[in-house]
Design a protein around this motif. Structure first.
Motif, short mmCIF file in Angstrom:
data_model
loop_
_atom_site.label_atom_id
_atom_site.label_comp_id
_atom_site.label_asym_id
_atom_site.label_seq_id
_atom_site.Cartn_x
_atom_site.Cartn_y
_atom_site.Cartn_z
N SER A 65 0.99 -1.18 0.07
CA SER A 65 -0.08 -0.01 0.00
C SER A 65 0.77 1.05 0.07
O SER A 65 2.00 1.24 0.12
CB SER A 65 -0.82 -0.04 1.28
N LEU A 66 0.25 2.34 -0.10
CA LEU A 66 0.84 3.62 0.01
C LEU A 66 1.21 4.20 1.50
O LEU A 66 -0.01 3.87 2.10
CB LEU A 66 0.23 4.68 -0.83
N PRO A 67 2.31 4.77 1.70
CA PRO A 67 2.61 5.21 3.13
C PRO A 67 1.11 5.96 3.73
O PRO A 67 1.18 6.01 4.92
CB PRO A 67 3.81 5.96 3.07
N ALA A 68 0.60 6.69 2.83
CA ALA A 68 -0.54 7.79 3.23
C ALA A 68 -1.66 6.87 4.04
O ALA A 68 -2.28 7.65 4.98
CB ALA A 68 -1.23 8.30 2.18
N THR A 69 -1.72 5.65 3.83
CA THR A 69 -2.85 5.00 4.56
C THR A 69 -2.49 4.78 6.08
O THR A 69 -3.29 4.53 6.79
CB THR A 69 -2.96 3.36 3.86
N ASP A 70 -1.01 4.97 6.41
CA ASP A 70 -0.96 5.05 7.74
C ASP A 70 -0.81 6.22 8.43
O ASP A 70 -1.05 6.61 9.60
CB ASP A 70 0.62 4.31 7.94
N GLU A 71 -0.43 7.31 7.56
CA GLU A 71 -0.60 8.53 7.90
C GLU A 71 -1.88 9.12 8.47
O GLU A 71 -2.01 10.01 9.32
CB GLU A 71 0.26 9.58 7.19
N ALA A 72 -2.77 8.47 7.78
CA ALA A 72 -4.26 8.98 8.18
C ALA A 72 -4.64 8.92 9.57
O ALA A 72 -5.15 9.73 10.29
CB ALA A 72 -5.33 8.28 7.20
N ARG A 73 -4.14 7.62 10.36
CA ARG A 73 -4.67 7.66 11.78
C ARG A 73 -3.91 8.79 12.69
O ARG A 73 -4.26 9.47 13.22
CB ARG A 73 -4.00 6.14 12.30
N VAL A 74 -2.71 9.02 12.27
CA VAL A 74 -1.76 10.17 13.02
C VAL A 74 -2.53 11.23 12.89
O VAL A 74 -2.84 12.31 13.90
CB VAL A 74 -0.50 10.42 12.27
N ILE A 75 -3.01 11.84 11.66
CA ILE A 75 -3.72 13.11 11.23
C ILE A 75 -5.00 13.17 12.06
O ILE A 75 -5.43 14.13 12.77
CB ILE A 75 -3.74 13.45 9.88
N ALA A 76 -5.88 11.87 11.83
CA ALA A 76 -7.15 11.88 12.54
C ALA A 76 -7.21 12.06 14.16
O ALA A 76 -7.79 12.72 14.76
CB ALA A 76 -7.69 10.52 12.32
N ALA A 77 -6.08 11.52 14.66
CA ALA A 77 -5.86 11.78 16.16
C ALA A 77 -5.52 13.18 16.53
O ALA A 77 -6.18 13.68 17.51
CB ALA A 77 -4.81 10.62 16.75
N ARG A 78 -4.86 13.82 15.73
CA ARG A 78 -4.69 15.31 15.96
C ARG A 78 -6.03 16.01 15.87
O ARG A 78 -6.09 17.31 16.51
CB ARG A 78 -3.37 15.61 14.98
N MET A 79 -6.60 15.53 15.22
CA MET A 79 -7.98 16.46 14.84
C MET A 79 -9.08 16.02 15.80
O MET A 79 -10.10 16.35 15.73
CB MET A 79 -8.35 16.22 13.42
N THR A 80 -8.65 14.75 16.56
CA THR A 80 -9.69 14.25 17.35
C THR A 80 -11.03 13.90 16.49
O THR A 80 -12.16 13.91 17.00
CB THR A 80 -10.26 15.20 18.55
N GLY A 81 -10.66 13.17 15.29
CA GLY A 81 -11.43 12.64 14.49
C GLY A 81 -11.27 11.21 14.20
O GLY A 81 -10.50 10.51 14.95
N VAL A 82 -11.80 10.60 13.55
CA VAL A 82 -11.62 9.00 12.98
C VAL A 82 -11.49 9.28 11.38
O VAL A 82 -11.81 9.93 10.72
CB VAL A 82 -12.98 8.38 13.14
N VAL A 83 -10.68 8.36 11.00
CA VAL A 83 -10.34 7.92 9.70
C VAL A 83 -11.47 7.43 9.03
O VAL A 83 -12.33 6.41 9.76
CB VAL A 83 -9.32 6.97 9.49
N SER A 84 -12.09 7.91 7.63
CA SER A 84 -13.10 7.52 7.06
C SER A 84 -13.10 7.56 5.60
O SER A 84 -11.93 7.60 5.09
CB SER A 84 -14.12 8.60 7.35
N HIS A 85 -14.12 7.25 5.14
CA HIS A 85 -14.08 7.31 3.44
C HIS A 85 -13.05 6.39 2.69
O HIS A 85 -13.06 5.27 3.23
CB HIS A 85 -14.13 8.74 2.89
N ARG A 86 -12.24 7.27 1.77
CA ARG A 86 -11.43 6.61 1.10
C ARG A 86 -10.25 5.91 1.81
O ARG A 86 -9.59 4.70 1.64
CB ARG A 86 -10.85 7.28 -0.09
N SER A 87 -9.74 6.62 2.83
CA SER A 87 -8.59 6.28 3.69
C SER A 87 -9.10 5.06 4.53
O SER A 87 -8.17 4.14 4.79
CB SER A 87 -8.22 7.48 4.55
N ALA A 88 -10.44 5.08 5.22
CA ALA A 88 -10.84 3.96 5.77
C ALA A 88 -10.97 2.53 4.82
O ALA A 88 -10.77 1.45 5.04
CB ALA A 88 -12.15 4.17 6.34
N ALA A 89 -11.38 2.90 3.34
CA ALA A 89 -11.34 1.80 2.54
C ALA A 89 -10.21 1.24 2.42
O ALA A 89 -9.72 0.02 2.43
CB ALA A 89 -12.03 2.34 1.48
#
Length: 327
Positions: A65-89
């Motif tokens: 996979s592309l590294p961006a799929t792992d980076e999504a979790r870090v960014i979601a945590a900074r935003m106090t949100g959840v990974v969703s949509h294409r990143s979750a897929a």
């Protein structure tokens, strides 16, 4: 004199180029793929260096996979949100039409996003129930499909829905997940669900099917089997009524003569059995959908005209409206 341990500038450029081919292949294969898929697209000797350089990531079960799929979790945590949509897929191992440039993150409706994290994600606002979130940081499988149907273009949503079915999700459970939505939102999900199929091999075929479905009064079956006496072919898409085949020509960086011979024989046999075969490249489907749709529309018009007795005489051209979007 012993050889220099440093590669020449030309060698470095060649290595970057071959590793970039691997990245391009993973993008074209839906953002995630297995070893066998990636091996068909690029020479195996280029895959290891791309992993070593951090251009692609490899899991323990040889999924790339592309590294961006792992980076999504870090960014979601900074935003106090959840990974969703294409990143979750991508997290769930499903393929997407396009890997997002920025991760998809969902935050509660009405929350003001801090300026320090603005621009780090594609932000969606939606109130999610506890059952919609898995492990506290990513939308559940069902919620991921529903969100993609609600917020992404039809072709991108279809690619995710097809991949989820291909990955083992039950069609009924995904439809049931839309049951609590309002009528308008539920209708959007069901519009994708009605035509979704786990038989589509990849997002390339899903997007081509989405384009073809826009042609009025046509039905397209993915991975259709054609049998005729001693002849058999499985084609990417077919309209049985009009005997039109649509082929998504495989994304590969290298080909073999034997494969070309097989393709030529297959297409010639189909044409001799009165099938109209249209072949489209990945670039055409992804970047020139209007032109692809125009070609399919004209092919449908041609078949229907012939069925009404309006076929052109031998040696004469049938004039139909030109396709749009031709480069």
């Amino acid at each position: 004199m012993p050889p220099s341990p440093l590669p020449s500038a030309g060698a470095a450029r060649r290595r970057r180029g071959t590793s970039q081919d691997v990245v391009t292949a993973v993008h074209a294969l839906g953002g995630t793929c297995g070893w066998s898929e990636l091996r068909r697209a690029v020479p195996w000797r280029h895959i290891g260096p791309a992993v070593a350089a951090g251009l692609i990531a490899r899991s323990s079960n040889r999924v790339y996979s592309l590294p961006a799929t792992d980076e999504a979790r870090v960014i979601a945590a900074r935003m106090t949100g959840v990974v969703s949509h294409r990143s979750a897929a991508l997290h769930w191992g499903w393929k997407v039409k396009q890997t997002p440039d920025l991760p998809d993150v969902t935050v509660p409706r009405g929350r003001k996003v801090r300026s320090s994290v603005t621009g780090l994600s594609t932000t969606h606002q939606r109130d999610l129930a506890a059952r919609d979130i898995t492990d506290g940081w990513v939308t559940s499988r069902e919620r991921t499909v529903v969100d993609c149907c609600l917020d992404l273009p039809f072709d991108e949503a279809l690619a995710v829905f097809d991949s989820a079915l291909r990955g083992g999700m039950r069609h009924g459970s995904l439809v049931a997940a839309a049951g609590s939505l309002g009528p308008r939102h539920r209708a959007k999900v069901l519009a994708v669900a009605r035509v979704a199929s786990g038989r589509a091999d990849n997002p390339f075929e899903s997007v081509l099917r989405a384009i073809a479905l826009a042609v009025p009064d046509t039905t397209w079956e993915p991975q259709h089997r054609i049998r005729d006496n001693d002849f058999f072919a499985k084609v990417d898409l077919a309209c049985e009524e009009l005997q039109i085949v649509l082929e998504a020509d495989s994304f590969e960086f290298h080909g073999r003569r034997a494969a070309l011979d097989r393709d030529c024989e297959r297409y010639d046999e189909l044409v001799c059995r009165n099938w109209l075969v249209l072949r489209f490249s990945w670039e055409q489907v992804m970047f020139r959908p209007e032109w692809v749709g125009g070609v399919i529309t004209r092919a449908v018009q041609l078949r229907r005209s012939a069925a009404r007795g309006g076929a052109a005489a031998p040696g004469q051209m049938t004039h139909l409206p030109p396709a749009t979007g031709v480069a």
